[in-house]
Design a protein around this motif. Structure first.
Motif, PDB file in Angstrom:
ATOM      1  N   ARG A 174      -0.067  -2.288 -10.050  1.00 34.93           N
ATOM      2  CA  ARG A 174      -1.073  -1.452  -9.419  1.00 34.93           C
ATOM      3  C   ARG A 174      -2.475  -1.927  -9.793  1.00 34.93           C
ATOM      4  N   SER A 175      -3.362  -2.013  -8.811  1.00 38.21           N
ATOM      5  CA  SER A 175      -4.734  -2.447  -9.097  1.00 38.21           C
ATOM      6  C   SER A 175      -5.725  -1.596  -8.328  1.00 38.21           C
ATOM      7  N   ASP A 176      -6.936  -1.576  -8.835  1.00 45.59           N
ATOM      8  CA  ASP A 176      -7.983  -0.796  -8.168  1.00 45.59           C
ATOM      9  C   ASP A 176      -8.640  -1.676  -7.111  1.00 45.59           C
ATOM     10  N   HIS A 188     -11.175  -6.455  -5.913  1.00 45.97           N
ATOM     11  CA  HIS A 188     -11.212  -5.483  -6.987  1.00 45.97           C
ATOM     12  C   HIS A 188     -12.562  -4.765  -6.973  1.00 45.97           C
ATOM     13  N   ARG A 189     -12.535  -3.483  -7.269  1.00 49.77           N
ATOM     14  CA  ARG A 189     -13.754  -2.683  -7.167  1.00 49.77           C
ATOM     15  C   ARG A 189     -14.914  -3.288  -7.959  1.00 49.77           C
ATOM     16  N   ALA A 242       0.852  -1.192   0.000  1.00 47.70           N
ATOM     17  CA  ALA A 242       0.000   0.000   0.000  1.00 47.70           C
ATOM     18  C   ALA A 242       0.888   1.242   0.000  1.00 47.70           C
ATOM     19  N   TYR A 243       0.561   2.226  -0.831  1.00 50.35           N
ATOM     20  CA  TYR A 243       1.285   3.499  -0.861  1.00 50.35           C
ATOM     21  C   TYR A 243       0.364   4.574  -0.299  1.00 50.35           C
ATOM     22  N   GLU A 277      -3.091   6.217  -1.268  1.00 51.29           N
ATOM     23  CA  GLU A 277      -2.865   6.680  -2.637  1.00 51.29           C
ATOM     24  C   GLU A 277      -3.263   5.557  -3.609  1.00 51.29           C
ATOM     25  N   TYR A 278      -2.568   4.418  -3.558  1.00 55.19           N
ATOM     26  CA  TYR A 278      -2.962   3.254  -4.371  1.00 55.19           C
ATOM     27  C   TYR A 278      -2.376   1.973  -3.783  1.00 55.19           C
ATOM     28  N   VAL A 279      -2.852   0.859  -4.296  1.00 54.20           N
ATOM     29  CA  VAL A 279      -2.418  -0.452  -3.795  1.00 54.20           C
ATOM     30  C   VAL A 279      -1.852  -1.263  -4.956  1.00 54.20           C
ATOM     31  N   GLU A 280      -0.786  -2.015  -4.680  1.00 56.78           N
ATOM     32  CA  GLU A 280      -0.258  -2.938  -5.689  1.00 56.78           C
ATOM     33  C   GLU A 280      -0.468  -4.363  -5.204  1.00 56.78           C
ATOM     34  N   LYS A 335      -0.671   8.621   0.891  1.00 56.06           N
ATOM     35  CA  LYS A 335      -0.539   9.924   0.225  1.00 56.06           C
ATOM     36  C   LYS A 335       0.740  10.631   0.650  1.00 56.06           C
TER      37      LYS A 335
END
Length: 602
Positions: free
Chosen positions: A484-486, A507-508, A380-381, A403-406, A383
C-alpha cells in the motif's frame, strides 16, 4: 553424423551464464568452431545472435539452442548449448533455459569481475543443482586481473583455484579445456526412457512458413514424428508434424529420446498458445504432473504506443501482431487519448524490453511511434470494497471513491565500488527505497540490497545509477509483490483541458516537485501562439503548479504615430478582447518532443 548413435549417458546439456559484454557470444563461437559445428566459411561474429538489434547492442535477447558433436578419448558425445539472455528483464526465460540443463559455464570477464546480473542467474543455476564450470574470459586483455577475479569466483561458488579455466574467446585459449570439463564434470541427463513423455518448452520462435516452432528438452519418455501431443498448461492438442535437433539449420529426426534437446513443428499460428515453461506430453498416455515452475509471464511496465500519423493505426496493429508472434511476452490492447488519437496500451517485461519493441517497430516495420510516460500496474481498492487493476493512470477512480492504492515493489541488488556507496544510497532513498542489507564482496566491492517501488525505477533510475557510479554499478531486481502506498494522480491541464497522455500516478510527497518541473518543461517546449496558454498541474480539483506561455503580440499600434494615446489604447483593448476569444476557442498544439521530454526530467 546423426542423433541415433549417442546414448543417453553421452549427452551433455549446458548453458552459459554471463553478464552483458563479458564475451559469451564470442566464446560460444569458438566452441562451435572447435567442435566443427560451424565451418569457418559460415562463421560470422556472434553466430547465435541473429537479430540485427542483438548484434548492434551486443546483447542476447532471445534464447537459442545449438547442438555440437565432440569426441573425447574415442567416445562420441552430443553437447547441447542452450543460450540464455543476460538481461534482467528476461529473467523468467533464463530460469526456464537453466531448468533444461545439467551444467552451466560461468563466464566472467577477467578485466571486470562479477556483476549483479551474473550473481542472480548463478543463484538460479545453483537452485536447479547445475554443475558450475567457472571460466575466466578475456585473459588476453592487458587489463586482466586473473588473481583478484579468481578470488571473487572462489568466494562466490566455493570451488578451488585450479577449477577456474583461464580462456580467451579472441585467441581461442582454453577452449579445449572447457569442452573436456563439460564432458567430464557435467552429469548426463537423468530420466526414465520408458515413462510417459514429459518435455519442457524453453523457447519458441516464429517462422513465416512453418508457424511457431517450440524448442523443448525431453525430461522423460520419448517423442516420435507424427505423435499426437498435448501442451499441458494451455491444454491444446497438436500433431508432431516434424521434430528434430537444432544445428545451425533445423535437422529433422524420426525420434527424440530422454535427455535430448530439439524442436517441434505442429502448425501453431498464435504465439499465446506456446508458453515458455509449458509441458509437452502424449495425448494417449499423459505424464502425471507438469514440469515445475511454470508461470505466465506478467508484464511489469505499461506505456501507450501511438502512431505519429493517425491514419497508420491499422498498420500499427498488424505490426504489433507480427511482433507478438516473435515475442509472446508483449501484451497490448487498443486505447484512445484526447491528445494523441488512437493507439495501444502495451505491457512490457521491463524498460529494455520496451526500448527493443519500439526499435523493432521502427526498424522492421517502418512505423514511427510516440510512446507515453511508462508506468507500472497498480491495484486500486474502492470504498465499496471493489478491487481494480489499473494499467493506465487515467483509469484511476475518483479520489472521493478511492479507499487506497497498492503498487508493485521490487527487491533490488546493486553491486558497486565502495567509493560510490554513499551516492547510491542517497539515490535509492530519494526513490523511496529501503536499505535491507549491505555486504562487502571484496575489499572494494559492495552489494547493496534495497526494497523499493518499481514505479520509481521505471522512470530514469537506471541512467542516474550509471551516472553517479561512473558506470561501475550493476543492477538487478525481482518483484516481491504489492504494498500500500500514498499515491495520487497528477493531471496536466492546458487552458483548462486535461492532457491525458501526460497524467501520472506519483507519491504524494513528490507531487508538487514533479508538477512544477513538468510545467516548466512544457513552457519551454510549447511554441508561443496568438493567445496565452495556461499550463497547470492539478491533483483532483486543486492546482499545485502553474506556468504561462505568453501570447505572441502583433504591434497593432504601429500605424498610429503621434496623436492621442487613447486611439492606441482603443486598438490594444480591441486586440485584447480578440485574444481572449481566441483563447477560449484556441486549441493548443503540443509538439512531439514534449511527451518525450517529460520522461527525461531530473
Amino acid at each position: 553424423m546423426g542423433q541415433m548413435d549417442v546414448s543417453m549417458k553421452n549427452i551433455r546439456n549446458f548453458c552459459i551464464i554471463a553478464h552483458i559484454d563479458h564475451g559469451k557470444s564470442t566464446l560460444a563461437d569458438r566452441l562451435l568452431q572447435t567442435t566443427g559445428t560451424v565451418s569457418d566459411r559460415d562463421l560470422q561474429e556472434q553466430t547465435l545472435d541473429n537479430m540485427d538489434l542483438e548484434r548492434e547492442r551486443g546483447i542476447t535477447i532471445k534464447s537459442h539452442a545449438i547442438q555440437m558433436n565432440y569426441t573425447l578419448n574415442g567416445e562420441a558425445y552430443t553437447l547441447n548449448l542452450i543460450d540464455t539472455p543476460g538481461h534482467v528483464d528476461f529473467s523468467y526465460e533464463v530460469s526456464r533455459s537453466i531448468a533444461a540443463c545439467e551444467g552451466a559455464l560461468l563466464i566472467v570477464d577477467a578485466s571486470q569481475g562479477i556483476e549483479a546480473q551474473t550473481i542472480s542467474n548463478l543463484y538460479l543455476a545453483i537452485e536447479h543443482d547445475l554443475e558450475i564450470i567457472p571460466v575466466l574470459n578475456k585473459m588476453d586483455l592487458p587489463g586482466a586481473m586473473p588473481e583478484e577475479v579468481t578470488d571473487q569466483i572462489i568466494d562466490l561458488i566455493g570451488c578451488n583455484a585450479a577449477d577456474v579455466i583461464p580462456a580467451s574467446g579472441k585467441t581461442g585459449l582454453g577452449v579445449d579445456t572447457i569442452l573436456e570439463h563439460i564432458v567430464n564434470r557435467v552429469p548426463a541427463p537423468k530420466g526414465n526412457p520408458d515413462a510417459p513423455l514429459q518435455a519442457m518448452i524453453f523457447d519458441s520462435v516464429f517462422n513465416s512458413f512453418r508457424g511457431i516452432i517450440a524448442y523443448f528438452r525431453v525430461l522423460n519418455g520419448q517423442i516420435q514424428k507424427g505423435d499426437r501431443v498435448k501442451f499441458v498448461n494451455t491444454s491444446k492438442e497438436y500433431d508432431a508434424d516434424e521434430i528434430g535437433v537444432l544445428r545451425l539449420e533445423m535437422d529433422p529426426q524420426p525420434i527424440l529420446k530422454t535427455g535430448d534437446v530439439g524442436y517441434i513443428i505442429s502448425g501453431i499460428k498464435t504465439a499465446s498458445e506456446v508458453k515458455v515453461g509449458d509441458t509437452i506430453t502424449h495425448t494417449a498416455r499423459p505424464c502425471k504432473e507438469a514440469v515445475m515452475g511454470f508461470e505466465d509471464v506478467k508484464p511489469m511496465v505499461f506505456a501507450g504506443i501511438y502512431p505519429v500519423d493517425t491514419d497508420d493505426y491499422e498498420e500499427l496493429r498488424s505490426s504489433m501482431e507480427k511482433l507478438q508472434l516473435n515475442d509472446a511476452s508483449l501484451v497490448f490492447e487498443p486505447e484512445s487519448s484526447v491528445a494523441l488519437g488512437f493507439g495501444f496500451r502495451c505491457g512490457f517485461l521491463g524498460m529494455l524490453h520496451m526500448e527493443i519493441i519500439q526499435e523493432r517497430l521502427e526498424r522492421e516495420f517502418n512505423m514511427t511511434v510516440i510512446t507515453t510516460v511508462p508506468n507500472v500496474s497498480y491495484i486500486a481498492y474502492t470504498k465499496k470494497g471493489e478491487k481494480q487493476d489499473i494499467h493506465n493512470p487515467s483509469d484511476l477512480p475518483d479520489p472521493g471513491k478511492l479507499e487506497y492504492v497498492e503498487e508493485p515493489f521490487i527487491k533490488a541488488s546493486i553491486i558497486t565500488k565502495s567509493e560510490y556507496v554513499g551516492a547510491i544510497m542517497r539515490l535509492c532513498i530519494d526513490k523511496r527505497g529501503d536499505l535491507k542489507n549491505q555486504v562487502y564482496l571484496t575489499t572494494d566491492r559492495v552489494e547493496l540490497t534495497f526494497e523499493m517501488p518499481l514505479g520509481e525505477v521505471v522512470f530514469d533510475f537506471y541512467d542516474k545509477l550509471k551516472t553517479i557510479s561512473r558506470g561501475y554499478a550493476s543492477f538487478d531486481y525481482h518483484p516481491v509483490g504489492f504494498k500500500r502506498s500514498d499515491l495520487i494522480k497528477l493531471d496536466m491541464l492546458l487552458n483548462g483541458d486535461q492532457v491525458d497522455a501526460l497524467s501520472a500516478l506519483i507519491h504524494r510527497n513528490n507531487a508538487y516537485e514533479l508538477g512544477k518541473k513538468i510545467c516548466m518543461k512544457l513552457k519551454e517546449l510549447i511554441p508561443r501562439q496568438q493567445f496565452e496558454i495556461a499550463i497547470q498541474a492539478a491533483i483532483g480539483a486543486k492546482v499545485v503548479a502553474r506556468e504561462t506561455v505568453k501570447a505572441v503580440r502583433k504591434d497593432v499600434t504601429a500605424k498610429c504615430y503621434g496623436g492621442d494615446i487613447s486611439r492606441k489604447r482603443k486598438l490594444l483593448e480591441k486586440q485584447k478582447a480578440g485574444k481572449k476569444r481566441m483563447r477560449q476557442v484556441g486549441n493548443v498544439e503540443i509538439p512531439q518532443q514534449a511527451f518525450l521530454a517529460v520522461l527525461k526530467l531530473d
